[in-house]
Design an enzyme around this catalytic site. Structure first.
Site, PDB file in Angstrom:
ATOM      1  N   TYR A  65     -32.494  -4.315 -15.457  1.00 21.68           N
ATOM      2  CA  TYR A  65     -31.923  -5.520 -14.726  1.00 21.68           C
ATOM      3  C   TYR A  65     -32.514  -6.603 -14.440  1.00 21.68           C
ATOM      4  O   TYR A  65     -33.736  -6.324 -14.330  1.00 21.68           O
ATOM      5  CB  TYR A  65     -31.752  -4.836 -13.542  1.00 21.68           C
ATOM      6  CG  TYR A  65     -30.014  -4.046 -12.640  1.00 21.68           C
ATOM      7  CD1 TYR A  65     -29.997  -4.338 -13.933  1.00 21.68           C
ATOM      8  CD2 TYR A  65     -30.480  -3.857 -11.404  1.00 21.68           C
ATOM      9  CE1 TYR A  65     -28.402  -3.589 -13.770  1.00 21.68           C
ATOM     10  CE2 TYR A  65     -28.800  -2.533 -11.034  1.00 21.68           C
ATOM     11  CZ  TYR A  65     -28.535  -2.558 -12.514  1.00 21.68           C
ATOM     12  OH  TYR A  65     -27.324  -1.774 -12.037  1.00 21.68           O
ATOM     13  N   SER A  89     -19.564  -1.570  -7.947  1.00 16.49           N
ATOM     14  CA  SER A  89     -19.013  -2.374  -8.307  1.00 16.49           C
ATOM     15  C   SER A  89     -17.776  -2.105  -7.068  1.00 16.49           C
ATOM     16  O   SER A  89     -16.925  -2.114  -7.957  1.00 16.49           O
ATOM     17  CB  SER A  89     -18.466  -2.364  -9.742  1.00 16.49           C
ATOM     18  OG  SER A  89     -17.611  -3.927 -10.031  1.00 16.49           O
ATOM     19  N   LEU A 147     -16.284  -3.966  -5.244  1.00 19.24           N
ATOM     20  CA  LEU A 147     -15.392  -5.595  -5.563  1.00 19.24           C
ATOM     21  C   LEU A 147     -15.015  -5.082  -6.902  1.00 19.24           C
ATOM     22  O   LEU A 147     -14.367  -6.937  -6.726  1.00 19.24           O
ATOM     23  CB  LEU A 147     -16.298  -6.026  -4.321  1.00 19.24           C
ATOM     24  CG  LEU A 147     -16.242  -6.301  -3.473  1.00 19.24           C
ATOM     25  CD1 LEU A 147     -17.129  -7.096  -2.885  1.00 19.24           C
ATOM     26  CD2 LEU A 147     -15.272  -5.466  -2.116  1.00 19.24           C
ATOM     27  N   LYS A 195     -10.882 -14.271  -4.638  1.00 18.90           N
ATOM     28  CA  LYS A 195     -12.058 -15.360  -5.070  1.00 18.90           C
ATOM     29  C   LYS A 195     -11.437 -16.274  -6.774  1.00 18.90           C
ATOM     30  O   LYS A 195     -11.166 -17.319  -6.720  1.00 18.90           O
ATOM     31  CB  LYS A 195     -13.415 -15.576  -4.852  1.00 18.90           C
ATOM     32  CG  LYS A 195     -13.882 -14.763  -5.731  1.00 18.90           C
ATOM     33  CD  LYS A 195     -15.572 -14.932  -5.365  1.00 18.90           C
ATOM     34  CE  LYS A 195     -16.301 -14.344  -6.694  1.00 18.90           C
ATOM     35  NZ  LYS A 195     -17.867 -14.147  -6.266  1.00 18.90           N
TER      36      LYS A 195
END
Length: 347
Positions: free
Chosen positions: A53, A236, A238, A246
């Protein structure tokens, strides 16, 4: 905050986990530190990261930056004991980490030392293998996954080799528990068998993608989790932001993940938007925020260990934290079940 035991380890983690994969690209170090402060204030004790990351994008220039940001927070606040820290060893094929080398007893000590140095700590609570050497059906590869080229003896030898190196690290005190990521039911079971056979560390958790839109875990993995005491760490939840609503109607907010990754890793499909429409309609009918509903639904799953969520703005973080106290009633859960049957596997 509800706390859950990580498998058969002695580690308790909060029901929600703060993800960190945007710290160093979409978020500055200061923003990452503010997120840690707020999450701990809300009762979260669990932070997940990885040596590769940040993402969006993954690049040679940024590899390890997220771990360094977390390390600076530890150095600043001296609150290491307040955090259950999870990180990951990259798997085979990522060329910008160890030239894409597979996970072996040789790479494990090197990878752990690198993470410890960047994180400015002398131990990692949960050390995870990011993906298996033999490959995985995760990340939309389930449509074409073919394990027929695998040799079971090679897999068994690799597991025993890796577990020996991990056990050395447990003895040294550099890691407390071992976890998997992007794994299958068969693979997890083989790791459990190898640990029982060799005395190596037992798998404490599996970190796989899981959300209202991605429910591959509901069958064989769910049974394995419950029967073998290996809970899911859901990443994840969402669906890369899709379940917030959105992106509906073709919207692409500035600095959003879709503005950086157009297809959201294969998640952007017409059927996905239809499914999201069904779920956001449920939230609207019941006066719920769709983000909070999606996260709270994950809490209802019988195999859940912790739900890993991320944010790029303080407002997003605050909204997600609202799911901690939210309990969905039976009417909402029944409508979610009906929507899932109408919109299965949308990507």
């Amino acid at each position: 905050m509800k706390m859950n035991r990580l498998g058969r380890s002695n580690i308790d983690v909060s029901e929600f986990c703060l993800g960190s994969m945007t710290w160093g690209t979409q978020n500055t170090a200061e923003e990452g530190h503010a997120q840690i402060d707020r999450a701990l204030d809300a009762g979260i004790n669990f932070i997940d990261t990885a040596e590769m990351y940040p993402v969006n994008p993954v690049s040679a220039e940024t590899i390890g930056r997220t771990e360094r940001i977390i390390g600076l927070w530890f150095e600043r606040d001296m609150r290491r004991s307040d955090v259950v820290l999870a990180t990951k060893h990259s798997g085979e094929g990522l060329a910008i980490v160890r030239d894409g080398a597979p996970i072996t007893s040789q790479t494990i000590p090197e990878a752990i030392e690198g993470s410890l140095r960047r994180l400015k700590t002398d131990y990692i609570d949960l050390y995870q293998f990011h993906w298996p050497n033999r490959g995985s059906y995760m990340f939309r590869k389930n449509w074409t996954y073919d394990p027929s080229g695998q040799l079971m003896l090679d897999t068994q030898n690799h597991m025993e080799d890796a577990l020996g190196a991990l056990q050395d690290q447990v003895k040294r005190g550099t890691i407390r528990a071992f976890g998997l990521s992007n794994e299958s039911a068969w693979g997890t079971t083989k790791w459990l068998e190898a640990a029982a056979r060799t005395g190596g560390p037992r798998v404490a958790s599996v970190q796989n993608e899981y959300s209202l839109l991605c429910r591959l875990y509901d069958t064989d993995m769910a049974e394995m989790s419950v029967q073998e005491d290996v809970p899911l760490l859901a990443f994840s939840p969402l669906a890369a932001g899709l379940l917030t609503g959105k992106y509906q109607g073709g919207a692409v907010p500035e600095k959003s993940r879709m503005s950086l990754s157009e297809d959201l890793g294969g998640r952007k499909t017409a059927r996905a938007f239809d499914a999201i429409g069904a779920y956001t309609a449920i939230a609207e009918r019941h006066g719920l925020d769709p983000t909070q509903m999606a996260l709270a639904w994950c809490k209802t799953r019988p195999f859940m260990g912790s739900i890993i969520f991320g944010a790029t703005t303080p407002a997003q973080l605050e909204n997600s934290l609202g799911a901690i106290e939210l309990t969905l009633d039976e009417a909402v859960l029944a409508e979610i079940d009906a929507a899932h049957r109408q919109h299965p596997m949308p990507y």
